[in-house]
Write a protein that holds these residues in place. Structure first.
Motif, mmCIF file in Angstrom:
data_model
loop_
_atom_site.group_PDB
_atom_site.id
_atom_site.type_symbol
_atom_site.label_atom_id
_atom_site.label_comp_id
_atom_site.label_asym_id
_atom_site.label_seq_id
_atom_site.Cartn_x
_atom_site.Cartn_y
_atom_site.Cartn_z
ATOM 1 N N THR B 98 60.045 64.487 25.457
ATOM 2 C CA THR B 98 60.209 65.945 25.479
ATOM 3 C C THR B 98 59.834 66.433 26.875
ATOM 4 O O THR B 98 59.003 65.835 27.550
ATOM 5 C CB THR B 98 59.313 66.646 24.431
ATOM 6 O OG1 THR B 98 58.001 66.119 24.535
ATOM 7 C CG2 THR B 98 59.841 66.458 23.034
ATOM 8 N N ARG B 99 60.439 67.558 27.253
ATOM 9 C CA ARG B 99 60.278 68.031 28.631
ATOM 10 C C ARG B 99 58.989 68.846 28.770
ATOM 11 O O ARG B 99 58.994 70.083 28.830
ATOM 12 C CB ARG B 99 61.499 68.870 29.014
ATOM 13 C CG ARG B 99 61.630 69.060 30.495
ATOM 14 C CD ARG B 99 62.988 69.552 30.869
ATOM 15 N NE ARG B 99 62.964 70.126 32.197
ATOM 16 C CZ ARG B 99 64.040 70.516 32.844
ATOM 17 N NH1 ARG B 99 65.229 70.406 32.294
ATOM 18 N NH2 ARG B 99 63.949 71.044 34.055
ATOM 19 N N ARG B 100 57.876 68.142 28.762
ATOM 20 C CA ARG B 100 56.567 68.784 28.946
ATOM 21 C C ARG B 100 55.607 67.747 29.530
ATOM 22 O O ARG B 100 55.912 66.539 29.511
ATOM 23 C CB ARG B 100 56.039 69.306 27.613
ATOM 24 C CG ARG B 100 55.766 68.222 26.613
ATOM 25 C CD ARG B 100 55.292 68.755 25.286
ATOM 26 N NE ARG B 100 55.181 67.667 24.316
ATOM 27 C CZ ARG B 100 54.126 66.880 24.175
ATOM 28 N NH1 ARG B 100 53.068 67.054 24.947
ATOM 29 N NH2 ARG B 100 54.106 65.904 23.291
ATOM 30 N N ILE B 101 54.477 68.223 30.023
ATOM 31 C CA ILE B 101 53.475 67.291 30.549
ATOM 32 C C ILE B 101 52.955 66.460 29.381
ATOM 33 O O ILE B 101 52.550 67.006 28.363
ATOM 34 C CB ILE B 101 52.328 68.049 31.239
ATOM 35 C CG1 ILE B 101 52.864 68.885 32.411
ATOM 36 C CG2 ILE B 101 51.262 67.074 31.727
ATOM 37 C CD1 ILE B 101 51.832 69.769 33.085
ATOM 38 N N GLY B 103 54.912 64.472 27.777
ATOM 39 C CA GLY B 103 56.051 64.299 26.867
ATOM 40 C C GLY B 103 56.813 62.998 27.071
ATOM 41 O O GLY B 103 57.816 62.759 26.403
ATOM 42 N N PHE B 104 56.340 62.162 28.001
ATOM 43 C CA PHE B 104 57.056 60.916 28.286
ATOM 44 C C PHE B 104 56.296 59.682 27.788
ATOM 45 O O PHE B 104 56.721 58.559 28.015
ATOM 46 C CB PHE B 104 57.310 60.777 29.798
ATOM 47 C CG PHE B 104 58.082 61.926 30.363
ATOM 48 C CD1 PHE B 104 59.465 61.942 30.315
ATOM 49 C CD2 PHE B 104 57.433 63.011 30.928
ATOM 50 C CE1 PHE B 104 60.190 63.009 30.815
ATOM 51 C CE2 PHE B 104 58.141 64.083 31.438
ATOM 52 C CZ PHE B 104 59.532 64.087 31.382
ATOM 53 N N TYR B 132 69.109 63.675 32.188
ATOM 54 C CA TYR B 132 67.794 64.141 32.630
ATOM 55 C C TYR B 132 66.843 62.965 32.841
ATOM 56 O O TYR B 132 66.198 62.852 33.892
ATOM 57 C CB TYR B 132 67.226 65.127 31.602
ATOM 58 C CG TYR B 132 65.798 65.521 31.887
ATOM 59 C CD1 TYR B 132 65.482 66.357 32.959
ATOM 60 C CD2 TYR B 132 64.747 65.036 31.108
ATOM 61 C CE1 TYR B 132 64.170 66.700 33.236
ATOM 62 C CE2 TYR B 132 63.436 65.378 31.378
ATOM 63 C CZ TYR B 132 63.151 66.216 32.443
ATOM 64 O OH TYR B 132 61.853 66.539 32.722
ATOM 65 N N ALA B 135 67.639 60.870 35.875
ATOM 66 C CA ALA B 135 67.195 61.476 37.138
ATOM 67 C C ALA B 135 65.687 61.352 37.298
ATOM 68 O O ALA B 135 65.186 61.071 38.387
ATOM 69 C CB ALA B 135 67.612 62.947 37.172
ATOM 70 N N VAL B 136 64.975 61.550 36.202
ATOM 71 C CA VAL B 136 63.520 61.624 36.286
ATOM 72 C C VAL B 136 62.861 60.240 36.207
ATOM 73 O O VAL B 136 61.896 59.959 36.909
ATOM 74 C CB VAL B 136 63.000 62.542 35.145
ATOM 75 C CG1 VAL B 136 61.504 62.455 35.009
ATOM 76 C CG2 VAL B 136 63.425 63.973 35.403
ATOM 77 N N GLU B 140 68.383 54.243 33.262
ATOM 78 C CA GLU B 140 69.556 53.355 33.160
ATOM 79 C C GLU B 140 69.233 51.940 33.640
ATOM 80 O O GLU B 140 69.935 50.981 33.284
ATOM 81 C CB GLU B 140 70.766 53.926 33.917
ATOM 82 C CG GLU B 140 70.669 53.941 35.421
ATOM 83 C CD GLU B 140 70.138 55.252 35.945
ATOM 84 O OE1 GLU B 140 69.350 55.903 35.229
ATOM 85 O OE2 GLU B 140 70.486 55.626 37.076
ATOM 86 N N TRP B 345 71.897 68.503 35.428
ATOM 87 C CA TRP B 345 72.160 67.833 36.707
ATOM 88 C C TRP B 345 73.117 66.680 36.550
ATOM 89 O O TRP B 345 73.021 65.907 35.673
ATOM 90 C CB TRP B 345 70.850 67.316 37.306
ATOM 91 C CG TRP B 345 69.734 68.275 37.194
ATOM 92 C CD1 TRP B 345 69.792 69.635 37.406
ATOM 93 C CD2 TRP B 345 68.380 68.004 36.809
ATOM 94 N NE1 TRP B 345 68.568 70.200 37.191
ATOM 95 C CE2 TRP B 345 67.672 69.230 36.829
ATOM 96 C CE3 TRP B 345 67.695 66.853 36.476
ATOM 97 C CZ2 TRP B 345 66.327 69.319 36.509
ATOM 98 C CZ3 TRP B 345 66.361 66.949 36.161
ATOM 99 C CH2 TRP B 345 65.682 68.171 36.183
#
Lengths: 300, 345
Positions: B98-101, B103-104, B132, B135-136, B140, B345
């Motif tokens: 999820t896109r939060r601190i 969240g990974f 997303y 990129a982050v 891949e 992006w």
């Protein structure tokens, strides 16, 4: 026998009298049209028309660019070029309205023009030449965030004589174009909509630096203002100083107009997580001598 | 009415043959002892479920299906070696991050498990979530085989839709607009006036360049059938997305009859602020989220209720029993808007 060449060189002729003679000769030979009220009105009309057209072009293209999303700066970079074109065409029409210039006359006229620049209008013409250089060489473009000397802001307009900047304090600053010759000019984005932002956070030496780097990385990549791709990369660096550690995050803001919001958001969110993780800001501990001196002063 | 699952599974796979072949080749290589994890990436309604079902049908007992859920913790992640079957099919991998601190963390744990797994992992991803994370986190790099499901062309879409009906079952009606819509169509464009800032509706002629220049040679233009025109229109509106095409087809079909006029296009005028765009990006990447999930993601950074209210009012987000998602017909316009404003992006 006196050498005629030598005599020409040694003859003392003042610069002013020479210019005066040349001016008189050229003006006498210029096939000036009859200057009447109609001609004056015509010239005024051209000047006003060019000015209004430029204002209109600037307004329309700026408006269109605002709606073009990622292509905003592509549109705005056309504005100064079109403005220059309009002024050149207007100047041409003014000249042919007043005189019927042949090549010889144009050369003579440009000589006069040069003398005028040299004598009194050199700053103005330096700004105009710099304006042309800015248009073609593009050290910056409309929409860029630039520093010119001590001034920093978004380029709102590149005129023939000056560049208008909008500072972070929302002031409109007019910088003569000639400043590019004398001042240091830097563009944060070079025509791109995205711009690299550096965010520094300082933490206590006892803090968990690895955790701090993880938090700031995640604060950066999850920001609503960030853009990340192979072109727009991000990085987080740690540097050790005598009394604190600096965690530096570098990343691109999606739109350069949001640079301060981006910085503020990442800093705020990172510090919120720092506190939860027990990461403290550096605390200043004055040297012992200074403390005792202050205590003495208080006692007295 | 729900379709018979058996009938669904026996339906031929249309437009995804190449992708299935690539997956089969990777599985064959794995049989030879070379593990190469697979990522299947598609936009919402882009055919991920179809391909996942087909993998299960083709490889039967060998496949262990594992649908992921939001809110997993790194410690609750299963040990793949304990799962039955030698192929693990992990569905909904968008929910791994999820896109939060913070969240990974689950994704980090998953990637650790992935690199040490002896079993073949087939994962399915939402395209925008995948982009997303690429990129982050350069995600891949963990998947030697990445299968991106492409948009479909009109012939494939036609075949896909018609495979659901018996031959001759559908009646295509020419309601008199076919000839005109071939060359041009009259649309009403909402134009914002530069000086007034108000929106006005202007009639606008829209030329159909695709049909005129690409699809058909000049001599054959007149021979185009109403059937082809209908499928061309469905493809144009759905932007080649098979799921959206099917929904559009179903909503336009009345008593096994369809006409050009019956296929209506919903237009969206989007002028969103940064918070609204951000929330829309998250919902697009995650398919469906509850208000509590969104609050957890954005924290106190924005008033999530106000943002959701605005998005629902604009018709860009629907609320289905507390779950917020983007309606099918808004998916493509929303994605285009977010790409234009560089939120995707």
């Amino acid at each position: 026998m006196t050498d005629p060449l030598l005599s020409n060189v040694t003859t003392s002729v003042s610069a002013d009298s020479l210019l005066s003679n040349v001016t008189t000769d050229v003006l006498v030979d210029l096939p000036l049209k009859t200057i009447d009220a109609n001609l004056i009105l015509y010239v005024l009309f051209i000047i006003i028309f060019a000015y209004v057209l430029n204002r209109l072009l600037g307004f329309i293209l700026t408006h269109i660019s605002e709606r073009m999303g990622r292509y905003r700066t592509t549109i705005t970079m056309l504005i100064p070029l079109l403005k220059l074109l309009v002024y050149v065409v207007a100047l041409y029409y003014v000249i042919i309205a007043i005189v019927e210039p042949s090549l010889t006359l144009l050369l003579a006229f440009s000589g006069l023009f040069g003398a005028a620049i040299g004598l009194g209008l050199k700053d103005l013409f330096a700004d105009i030449i710099a304006g042309i250089i800015i248009i073609f060489e593009k050290p910056y473009q409309i929409g860029d965030k630039v520093s010119i000397g001590e001034k920093y802001g978004e380029v709102k307009n590149i005129g023939i004589r000056s560049t208008r900047l909008q500072t972070p304090a929302d002031e409109q600053v007019s910088v003569p174009n000639g400043a590019i010759f004398t001042q240091q000019v830097s563009s944060g984005n070079a025509g791109d909509l995205a711009m690299m932002i550096v965010i520094d956070l300082y933490i206590h030496l006892d803090s968990d630096a690895e955790m701090a780097m993880k938090i700031i990385t995640e604060a950066l990549v999850t920001s609503k203002y960030v853009i990340i791709s192979k072109k727009y990369t991000h990085t987080v660096l740690l540097e050790d100083f005598p009394f604190y550690m600096r965690v530096r995050a570098k990343g691109y803001v999606n739109d350069l107009r949001l640079e301060f919001e981006f910085k503020s958001e990442v800093t705020r969110r990172a510090w919120s997580e720092f506190r939860k993780a027990g990461i403290r800001p550096p605390s200043f501990v004055p040297p012992q001598g200074v403390v005792s001196h202050l205590l003495d002063e208080v006692a007295e | 009415m729900a379709e018979n699952p058996k009938a669904v599974s026996e339906r031929p796979i249309i437009g995804l043959e190449k992708e299935l072949q690539e997956i089969a080749q990777t599985i064959e290589r794995y049989d030879d002892g070379v593990p190469a994890h697979i990522a299947i990436v598609a936009e919402p309604l882009g055919g991920r479920t179809t391909i996942a079902n087909e993998i299960q049908r083709l490889y039967g007992e060998r496949v262990h299906y594992f649908p992921l859920k939001l809110g997993m913790s790194p410690s609750s992640f299963p040990d793949f070696s304990d799962c039955p079957g030698d192929i693990i099919l992990l569905d909904n991998c968008r929910l791994l991050a999820t896109r939060r601190i913070g969240g990974f963390d689950v994704l980090d744990a998953f990637l650790l498990a992935l690199i040490s797994s002896k079993k073949l992992l087939i994962t399915t991803w939402n395209l925008y979530s995948w982009q997303y994370l690429s990129a982050v986190m350069n995600i891949e790099a963990y998947f030697p085989t990445i299968v991106v499901l492409k948009k479909m062309d009109t012939p494939d879409l036609k075949q896909l839709i018609m495979s659901r009906h018996k031959p001759g079952e559908i009646k295509f009606i020419n309601d008199g607009v076919a000839e005109r819509s071939f060359f041009f169509s009259l649309v009403h464009k909402q134009v914002r006036l530069p000086l007034k800032g108000a929106e006005v509706s202007l009639p606008w002629i829209k030329l159909n360049f695709t049909l005129m220049f690409h699809r058909l040679p000049r001599k054959k233009r007149i021979q185009i059938s109403i059937e082809d025109l209908i499928f061309e229109k469905i493809n144009r509106i759905s932007r080649g997305n098979p799921g959206i095409s099917l929904i559009l087809w179903e909503s336009s079909l009345k008593d096994n009859t369809i006409s050009l006029n019956a296929i209506t296009e919903t237009t969206y005028s989007m002028n969103l602020d940064i918070s609204e765009s951000f929330i829309l990006t998250i919902i697009l990447s995650m398919k469906s989220l509850r208000e509590e999930d969104l609050i957890e993601i954005v924290g106190s950074e924005m008033d999530i209720r106000r943002v959701l209210y605005r998005l629902v009012q604009e018709g860009l987000v629907g609320n289905d029993d507390g779950h917020y998602s983007i309606p099918a017909f808004a998916l493509e316009p929303v994605a285009e808007y977010l790409k234009k404003t560089r939120r995707l992006w």
